[in-house]
Design an enzyme around this catalytic site. Structure first.
Site, PDB file in Angstrom:
ATOM      1  N   CYS A 189       0.541  -7.486  18.638  1.00 12.75           N
ATOM      2  CA  CYS A 189       1.178  -8.743  18.202  1.00 12.75           C
ATOM      3  C   CYS A 189       2.576  -8.984  16.972  1.00 12.75           C
ATOM      4  O   CYS A 189       3.201  -8.772  18.022  1.00 12.75           O
ATOM      5  CB  CYS A 189      -0.157  -9.847  17.486  1.00 12.75           C
ATOM      6  SG  CYS A 189      -0.323 -10.957  17.108  1.00 12.75           S
ATOM      7  N   HIS A 216      -4.995  -8.408  21.115  1.00 11.65           N
ATOM      8  CA  HIS A 216      -5.047  -7.684  20.678  1.00 11.65           C
ATOM      9  C   HIS A 216      -6.132  -6.934  20.918  1.00 11.65           C
ATOM     10  O   HIS A 216      -7.026  -7.375  20.679  1.00 11.65           O
ATOM     11  CB  HIS A 216      -5.623  -8.696  19.630  1.00 11.65           C
ATOM     12  CG  HIS A 216      -4.653  -8.773  18.199  1.00 11.65           C
ATOM     13  ND1 HIS A 216      -4.332  -8.584  16.958  1.00 11.65           N
ATOM     14  CD2 HIS A 216      -4.374 -10.157  18.366  1.00 11.65           C
ATOM     15  CE1 HIS A 216      -3.861  -9.206  16.584  1.00 11.65           C
ATOM     16  NE2 HIS A 216      -3.585 -10.116  17.019  1.00 11.65           N
ATOM     17  N   GLU A 252      -7.770  -3.725  19.375  1.00  9.55           N
ATOM     18  CA  GLU A 252      -8.171  -3.827  18.143  1.00  9.55           C
ATOM     19  C   GLU A 252      -9.803  -5.093  18.075  1.00  9.55           C
ATOM     20  O   GLU A 252     -10.629  -4.449  17.165  1.00  9.55           O
ATOM     21  CB  GLU A 252      -8.434  -3.775  16.985  1.00  9.55           C
ATOM     22  CG  GLU A 252      -7.431  -4.173  16.459  1.00  9.55           C
ATOM     23  CD  GLU A 252      -6.005  -4.772  17.216  1.00  9.55           C
ATOM     24  OE1 GLU A 252      -5.481  -4.974  17.613  1.00  9.55           O
ATOM     25  OE2 GLU A 252      -6.031  -6.279  15.822  1.00  9.55           O
TER      26      GLU A 252
END
Lengths: 993, 276
Positions: free
Chosen positions: B106, B235, B237
Site C-alpha cells: 500500500c 494488504h 498482512e
C-alpha cells in the site's frame, strides 16, 4: 523571497479530484459544468536559492510520471473561470507543514520563524458561467469563508505572465503583549455585559461569585504579596470562565432540579450526574461483587474496564457538534483526532485500537429554504464524513462501528459523535496502568503541536448557541500526522517510565489540563511565555486557554526531564518544559517572570455556584394514522428499506478503513456479497489470543417525541441487543452515555425549558433503572446541552438525543455470529415478544404521524434472553443472528435474507404475542429486545430446549429461491418479493453520496 | 544471529500497519521481526545491513500531504544518518545490491514506486517510471479484491501461487506508467505480478469495483526483474488467519492460515535457502 510553485497533471492524465468536484457542484448547486481541472499551489516564503526551489518543486512537490510544475509562472490555461482557494491567516495548513518539512530536508536547515509554506488549490472551470456563478461555486461549495479565502479570475483578467497574484496568509499582529485588569466592582447589568462581550458565558450568579472573591480583603492582601493589583487580570477571568464553562463543569447535570410529574408529584434531585449516573454504576458494581470488572470510572479522560489479566480496555465517546456546524470537515476531523487523545491520555497511556462514529443530520436531499448561516445538510454530510475519514484513516485506527441518523431538526445543529477505544497494560512499572499521579516537583511538559489562537473560546463557545457574532477562531483543524508522531513518542516514553501522569489538552487548553492534573499536588507554577507559539502576538490569556490541537500535558519527574526532551527531539516531536507542579494551593501563572494569575485552586475548581432548575413533565398527545392511510405490506416494506434511517450506508462505510491493525474479525459489512449491515463489528486486539472486543450503540431520538424515559430505555436495549447479536458477553459489558439536548434552562428564549428539563430528568431516570436492571455499569459519558439554532425569529431545537454506547468482551472470536442467513433449510426463529408498539416508529414517520404507543423494555426477560443467546452461541447452535430495530420484523427479515443470498418463507400466524395484533403491527411494530435467529435443523432441538419457557417463535425457514415470502394470519401471501428488488430499494438512496 | 531470519519493518511519521506486518513475518517463521522507528535508523542506532528482509508497511506517510508517500521518499533521499555521509536511500541501495528482499504494501508500495525501486527496469533503482495516483472514483475505499498471479513472473514472493483474495484500503491506488514502453517492458518481463481479476483468478478486469481504482492493465502488484523487490496495493498482512476473511462465518471450508501469509512464507523460505 516569495515564490509560487504550481503543480498540475500532465495533458491526458485523468483528474479524478476535478471530476469529483464537477459532479458535486452539479449535485450541490445545480450548476452543470463541462469540466473541472485542479492545480496545487505552494506559496513559499523562504530564503532559498533558485536551485533549492527547483529541487523542491521537481522532487517532493511533483510526481514526474503524471505531473508538471512551474515556478512563478502559471500552468492554467483554457478555462472559463479560475477559482483559487487558500487558507485565511492562522488556519492549520497541514499540507503546508509537510511541504515546509520537505524543503528543510533538502536544504539541511530548519526554517526561521519568518519563513513558511502556504498551500492553495486552483480550480479551472469550463462551461457557461456568469461571474455570480463563480461566487456561488466558491462560497457555496469549494470554500468555507470561515477558514478560507478565494480569488476568482476570468480569462480577460488573467495575467498570462505571472498568473494569480501572490498572497501570503501570514498572521500579522501589531498588538503589544499586555495583561489587562478588569474592575468587577460594578452594577449587575455591567457584570453581565463583561461576560457577554468577553464571550465568557458566565451567568450573573457566577460573575457575582467572582466579584465577591476578588473583593475579599484577605484575598487583596495576598495578591499584593505576589505583586498583583486589587483587580482581576484577564488571565484570571478567562481561566475561571473556561473552568466554569458548561462544557467543563457540566452545570446542568450538576444542577439542583425541582421535578414535578404529570400528577403534580414533586421531587428534588441534587445533581442528575451523581444521582442517576454515578448512582447506577455504584449499584451495579456492588451487585457484581467479585465479578466487578470496572477499573477506573468517571475520574479520568475515559473509562477503563478489565479485558484479560494482562490488558485493560479504555473507551470514550465525545461530541463535536458546534464546530462541525461551522466547518464540517475541520470540525469532524478535530472531533475524531481529539477524542483519540482521551483514551490515549487515560491512566499512564493506552494504545488506540478502534474508532466509532455516529452522525445525526437532516436529509442530504433537504429542499426547503435554509435559515441564515446554516450550511446545507448535504454539505455538512459530505464534510463531516470526509473529516472523520481523514482523521481515522490517517491515524491508522480502524473505524468499526457507526450510524447515520436523520431528522429534519438536525438542520439546526448536526450531531457528530466520535468514539475511541484503546488497550492498556494492566500493570506498568509495578503499578496498575490506569493509575496516574503528578508528584510535587514534577515538571509540566507540553508535547506535540504549538499554541495558536485556534479554538479560543471553544469551550465557552459550545456552551452558547450559534449567533451572529460567533468567532472565526472557534474552528480548529486537526493534524493527524503531528498527533501520530506524538503518540509514537509517548508510547516509547511510557514504556521507559519517563512520566508520572499524562492528560489531553482539549477544551480549555493548558488551563484545564494543568489545572486538573495539579489537583494531585495542590497547585502549579506555569510560565506562559515558555510555550512555543505558531506565530507571534498571542496574549498571555490566549496562551493559557488556546485549544490548538495535538497537544498533551505530562508530569515528568525532574531527573527524567532531560531524557524526555532528548527522546522527543530524536522522534521529531516538540516537548517544552513550562513549569512545575507544587503544593502551594494556588493556580499560578507567570509571564516573563511576572505573576499574571494567582487563584486559590479550591476557588477555581469548587467555586461554581450550583444551578437550580425547574422541570415539569406533561405527556404529549400525538395523532395516530387512520386505518385508511395504511399502505399495503409490500409497498411499506420497499419504502421503509429506502428510508434514510434504514437504507444501506455502504458508500460511507467503505470510505473508512475498518481493517487497519489487522484485528477486525467481524466487519461492518457482511454476507455473501460483503454488503449486508452487521449489527456490530468485533476486533481481536491481541495477536496471541482469541479474546475479542466488540462495541455497539443505540440511538432513538424519534421516541423522544413521546417520552424520553422510553427513548433512553430503548437506546440501552438497542445497544445491548446489537452487542449480544454478534456474540458479546452480556455479563462483561460497560456503557457510555452521551447526551445531546436542546437548552433545558427556562428563559425568554426558551419558554418551554421546564418541559425540556423534565425530558432530561426522565431520560436519566431510565438510564439508572435500566443500567441497574441489565447490570451494565456506566464508565464514562459526556453532555452537550445547547444544541439549538436561533437567529432572528427562527429557532430550531434538536430532538433530545442520547447515544448509548457499549463496549465489552467476546470470550472467543471464533464463536461470533453474523446477521446473514447461511443455508437453505435452516429454521427461522424470533426471540422476544411482539406488541402493537408503533409510536415513534419508522412506519408512522413514513405516514406523517408520531403516534403514542412507544416501545417499552422489559429488562428482566430481555436479560435472561440475552444470556441464553450467549450460551447458544458458545455451543455453536446459532447460524445467524440479527436484531430487530427500525422498521421491525419485516426489515430484519429482508436484511438477513439479501445479506445471505437465500430467501425466506415466513408465517406471521406463528408470531408470539400477548395481545391481538394485525398483520401490519406484526410486520412493522418496533417492540424491543427481539432478535431474528436462524438455526441448522440438526441443532434446532437443542436450541429450542435452551429457550424453553422463554418467548420463542418458529416463524419458518430459509429457502434456496432468492425470494422473501411472508404469509399473513389469514393465510394469504402478504409479501412475495425477489431479494434483488428488496436490496435495490435498500441500496439506492445513498449509493451516490 | 547465524541461522536467524531477520526481518525489519520501518515505522514512524504515519506508518500504520507495522504491527500486523511484523506479526505476519513471525507467523511465517521469521526468528526476528523488529519494528524500528525511522528516528532510530537516522540516529544510526539500527542499520539496515543487519537484516535480510525489509518491509515498508501501509499507512499515510506524512499524511500523504504532497501526494502518497512523496514526503516519505524525500526524507529517505535527503535526511542523513547521524555521523555518516549516508542517507537511508543509500543504505537501501546497498541492501538491494546485497541480494536481499524488500516488500512494500500500500503506502509502502507507493514509496517504492516513487523512489524508483519498482519496477526498476534494466536494474535502474533510482529512476521513477511508474506511479500510483487517485482512484478513478476519486475516493478512499476499503474492499476485498481477487488477484490473479502471473505464473511466469520472476517474483520470489508469489512462487507457486495462482490467486489471492485480499483487501485494498486506499485512495491513491491507480497504477499508471510513464509511457507505453514502460508498460510493454513490464508485461514482456512479467513484472506485473498481481492483477485485479474475476473471482476464479482467470483474467484481469477493468470494471469497477472488481478493479477498484482503474489501474492500467489491472496492475495491483509489481516486482523488479530480479523478483526480490516487490510491492502491491492490497494488504497481505490483513489476511493471515481464517477470521480475517470477510465471510469466515459462512464459508466453513476456509483453511486456518490466510492467503496473505503465503507471500511472507515464500520470502522467509527464500532467505533461509539463499541468504543464511
Amino acid at each position: 523571497m516569495i515564490s509560487r510553485i504550481e503543480v498540475g497533471l500532465k495533458q491526458g492524465v485523468r483528474d479524478a479530484r476535478g471530476e469529483r468536484v464537477c459532479r458535486e457542484i452539479r449535485e450541490h448547486l445545480g450548476i452543470q459544468l463541462e469540466s473541472v481541472r485542479t492545480l496545487d499551489v505552494y506559496t513559499v516564503d523562504a530564503e532559498l536559492t533558485a536551485e533549492q526551489l527547483q529541487k523542491a518543486a521537481s522532487g517532493p512537490f511533483c510526481d514526474p510520471v503524471i505531473q508538471e510544475y512551474a515556478i512563478d509562472a502559471p500552468l492554467a490555461s483554457g478555462f472559463d473561470l479560475l477559482i483559487e482557494v487558500g487558507f485565511r491567516p492562522g488556519v492549520t495548513d497541514n499540507v503546508g507543514r509537510t511541504a515546509r518539512e520537505a524543503i528543510q530536508y533538502i536544504i539541511g536547515r530548519p526554517f526561521s520563524a519568518a519563513e513558511g509554506v502556504f498551500t492553495s488549490v486552483q480550480y479551472l472551470l469550463r462551461g457557461a458561467l456568469t461571474a455570480t456563478d463563480g461566487e456561488r461555486i466558491a462560497a457555496g461549495f469549494l470554500a468555507n469563508g470561515l477558514i478560507q479565502r478565494w480569488t476568482i479570475v476570468t480569462p480577460e483578467t488573467f495575467d498570462n505572465q505571472r498568473g494569480v497574484p501572490v498572497q501570503v496568509p501570514r498572521v500579522v499582529s501589531h498588538s503589544a503583549v499586555q495583561v489587562r485588569e478588569i474592575d468587577l466592582q460594578v452594577a449587575d447589568e455591567h457584570l453581565l455585559q463583561i461576560s457577554r462581550e468577553g464571550m465568557l458565558a458566565l451567568n450573573l450568579e457566577e460573575m457575582k461569585a467572582i466579584q465577591a472573591f476578588i473583593a475579599d480583603p484577605q484575598v487583596q492582601q495576598q495578591r499584593r504579596s505576589v505583586g498583583l493589583g486589587p483587580l482581576l487580570t484577564d488571565v484570571e477571568l478567562e481561566a475561571l470562565a473556561q473552568t466554569w464553562s458548561e462544557h467543563c463543569k457540566h452545570k446542568i447535570f450538576s444542577a439542583c432540579i425541582d421535578y414535578e410529574d404529570e400528577n403534580g408529584r414533586g421531587e428534588t434531585i441534587d445533581s442528575l450526574f451523581k444521582t442517576y449516573i454515578v448512582g447506577a454504576t455504584r449499584a451495579v458494581r456492588q451487585a457484581k461483587g467479585a465479578n466487578d470488572f470496572c477499573l477506573s470510572v468517571f475520574k479520568d479522560n475515559a473509562g477503563v474496564i478489565r479485558l484479560t489479566d494482562d490488558w485493560s480496555l479504555v473507551y470514550k465517546v465525545e461530541t463535536h457538534n458546534s464546530p462541525s456546524a461551522l466547518d464540517p470537515y475541520g470540525g469532524a476531523l478535530t472531533g475524531i483526532v481529539g477524542v483519540n487523545r482521551d483514551p490515549f491520555g487515560t491512566g499512564r497511556g493506552a494504545r488506540l485500537i478502534f474508532n466509532t462514529d455516529v452522525f445525526c443530520f437532516a436529509s442530504p436531499f433537504y429542499d426547503k429554504p435554509l435559515p441564515p448561516r446554516l450550511l446545507h445538510p448535504r454539505r455538512i454530510f459530505e464534510g463531516v464524513v470526509e473529516g472523520v475519514e481523514h482523521g481515522g484513516n490517517k491515524s491508522g485506527i480502524p473505524t468499526i462501528n457507526g450510524s447515520l441518523v436523520f431528522d429534519e431538526r438536525f438542520a439546526g445543529k448536526p450531531l457528530v459523535y466520535c468514539g475511541s477505544a484503546a488497550l492498556m497494560p494492566a500493570q506498568l512499572h509495578g503499578r496498575p496502568g490506569h493509575e496516574k499521579k503528578a508528584e510535587v516537583g514534577d515538571h509540566i511538559l507540553m508535547v506535540g503541536g504549538r499554541v495558536g489562537k485556534d479554538g479560543i473560546h471553544g469551550a465557552t463557545f459550545s456552551s452558547e448557541e450559534l449567533h451572529e457574532g460567533s468567532p472565526v477562531t472557534a474552528v480548529q483543524i486537526g493534524d493527524p500526522i503531528t498527533q501520530r508522531r506524538m503518540f509514537d513518542f509517548l508510547l516509547v516514553a511510557r514504556d521507559a517510565g519517563l512520566y508520572n501522569a499524562i492528560t489531553d489538552n482539549g477544551a480549555g487548553g493548558l488551563s484545564s489540563s494543568v489545572g486538573e492534573m495539579a489537583g494531585d499536588t495542590g497547585g502549579f507554577e506555569l510560565h506562559l511565555d515558555r510555550a512555543p507559539l505558531k506565530y507571534a502576538g498571542l496574549q498571555p490569556w490566549e496562551i493559557l486557554i488556546s485549544e490548538a490541537q495535538e497537544r498533551m500535558t505530562l508530569a515528568v519527574p525532574p531527573q527524567q526531564v532531560e531524557r524526555f526532551i532528548a527522546l522527543a527531539r530524536q522522534m521529531d516531536v516538540e516537548a517544552t518544559d513550562l513549569g512545575q507542579f507544587t503544593d502551594s494551593g494556588y493556580f499560578h501563572c507567570l509571564y516573563q517572570g511576572r505573576t499574571v494569575a494567582w487563584l486559590p485552586m479550591e476557588f477555581v475548581h469548587e467555586g461554581t455556584p450550583q444551578l437550580r432548575l425547574p422541570a415539569r413533565w406533561q405527556p404529549p398527545r400525538h395523532s395516530e394514522p387512520a386505518l385508511t392511510q395504511w399502505p399495503a405490506a409490500e409497498t411499506a416494506l420497499l419504502q421503509l428499506l429506502g428510508a434514510l434511517n434504514i437504507c444501506s450506508k455502504e458508500s460511507v462505510v467503505r470510505r473508512y478503513d475498518h481493517e487497519v491493525q489487522g484485528a477486525t474479525v467481524l466487519k461492518p459489512l457482511t454476507g455473501v456479497d460483503n454488503d449486508g449491515p452487521a449489527d456490530a463489528a468485533v476486533v481481536r486486539p491481541l495477536f496471541d489470543a482469541f479474546v475479542g472486543v466488540t462495541a455497539a450503540h443505540g440511538i432513538c431520538p424519534r421516541y423522544s417525541d413521546i417520552d424520553t424515559y422510553h427513548m433512553m430505555a430503548c437506546a440501552i436495549d438497542e445497544a445491548l441487543r446489537n452487542y449480544v447479536s454478534v456474540g458479546g458477553n452480556i455479563d462483561h459489558v460497560a456503557g457510555l452515555d452521551n447526551f445531546c439536548w436542546c437548552d433545558p434552562v427556562e428563559s425568554v428564549k426558551t419558554p418551554d425549558g421546564r418541559y425540556k428539563a423534565a425530558q432530561l430528568v426522565r431520560a436519566n431516570q431510565a438510564l439508572y433503572d435500566y443500567c441497574v436492571a441489565f447490570g451494565v455499569p456506566l464508565i464514562s459519558g459526556k453532555d452537550s446541552m445547547k444544541n439549538d439554532y436561533q437567529i432572528g425569529d427562527t429557532k430550531i431545537s434538536i430532538p433530545p438525543t442520547v447515544l448509548f454506547s457499549v463496549i465489552g468482551k467476546v470470550d472467543d472470536v471464533r464463536r461470533c455470529t453474523s446477521m446473514d442467513v447461511k443455508a437453505p433449510g435452516h429454521r427461522v426463529y424470533l426471540l422476544g415478544i411482539s406488541r402493537a408498539e408503533l409510536g415513534g416508529s419508522e412506519l408512522y414517520a413514513l405516514l406523517g404521524h408520531v403516534g403514542n404507543r412507544v416501545p417499552q423494555v422489559d429488562a428482566p426477560s430481555a436479560l435472561r434472553r440475552y444470556r441464553t443467546l450467549n450460551r447458544a452461541q458458545q455451543a455453536q447452535l446459532v447460524a445467524s443472528c440479527h436484531d430487530l430495530s427500525d422498521g421491525g420484523l419485516a426489515v430484519a427479515l429482508a436484511e438477513s435474507a439479501f445479506a445471505g443470498g437465500f430467501g425466506l418463507e415466513i408465517d406471521l400466524a406463528r408470531l408470539r404475542s400477548d395481545e391481538p395484533l394485525t398483520d401490519m403491527e406484526r410486520l412493522y411494530g418496533e417492540s424491543q429486545s427481539r432478535l431474528l435467529v436462524t438455526v441448522a435443523p440438526d441443532k434446532a432441538a437443542e436450541f429450542e430446549k435452551l429457550f424453553s419457557g422463554q418467548d420463542l417463535s418458529w416463524l419458518g425457514s430459509v429457502i434456496a429461491e432468492p425470494q422473501l415470502r411472508v404469509r399473513g394470519t389469514a393465510g394469504d401471501w402478504l409479501i412475495d418479493l425477489p431479494l434483488a428488488t428488496l436490496k435495490q430499494a435498500w441500496q439506492a438512496p445513498l449509493k451516490e453520496l | 544471529m547465524t541461522g536467524q531470519v531477520r526481518t525489519l519493518v520501518i515505522a514512524g511519521n504515519g506508518t500504520n500497519c507495522e504491527r500486523e506486518v511484523a506479526n505476519a513475518c513471525l507467523l511465517a517463521g521469521a526468528e526476528v521481526a523488529d519494528i524500528v522507528h525511522i528516528a532510530r535508523l537516522l540516529a544510526g542506532e539500527v542499520r539496515l545491513d543487519d537484516y535480510h528482509f525489509l518491509n515498508f508497511a501501509g499507512g499515510f506517510l506524512d499524511g500523504d500531504d504532497l501526494g502518497s508517500a512523496k514526503a516519505g521518499v524525500n526524507r529517505l533521499q535527503h535526511a542523513r544518518v547521524a555521523g555518516t555521509p549516508e542517507t537511508l536511500a543509500d543504505q537501501i541501495r546497498r541492501f538491494v545490491a546485497a541480494g536481499k528482499l524488500v516488500m512494500g504494501v500500500c503506502n509502502g508500495f507507493q514509496l517504492m514506486v516513487k523512489m524508483g525501486l519498482l519496477p526498476a527496469l534494466d536494474g535502474n533503482i533510482q529512476q521513477q517510471t511508474a506511479s500510483l495516483t487517485f482512484n478513478d472514483g476519486g475516493r478512499f475505499e476499503d474492499r476485498w479484491v481477487y488477484l490473479r498471479v502471473d505464473p511466469a513472473s520472476p517474483c520470489i514472493f508469489t512462487r507457486g501461487l495462482e490467486g489471492l483474495y485480499l483487501p485494498v484500503r486506499h485512495g491513491e491506488g491507480k497504477f499508471v506508467v510513464r509511457d507505453a514502453a514502460v508498460l510493454q517492458a513490464i508485461e514482456a518481463q512479467h513484472l506485473a505480478v498481481l492483477q485485479y481479476s474475476d473471482e476464479r483468478y482467470q483474467a484481469p478486469v477493468m470494471d469497477y469495483p472488481r478493479n477498484p481504482n482503474g489501474s492500467v492493465a489491472a496492475i495491483a502488484g509489481v516486482c523488479d526483474p530480479t523478483g526480490r523487490l516487490f510491492g502491491l496495493m492490497p494488504h497481505p498482512e490483513a489476511y493471515v488467519h481464517r477470521t480475517h476473511h470477510p465471510r469466515w462465518t459462512r464459508e466453513n471450508d476456509l483453511p486456518e492460515e490466510g492467503m496473505g501469509l503465503w507471500l511472507y512464507q515464500n520470502a522467509i523460505r527464500f532467505v533461509r535457502e539463499q541468504l543464511l
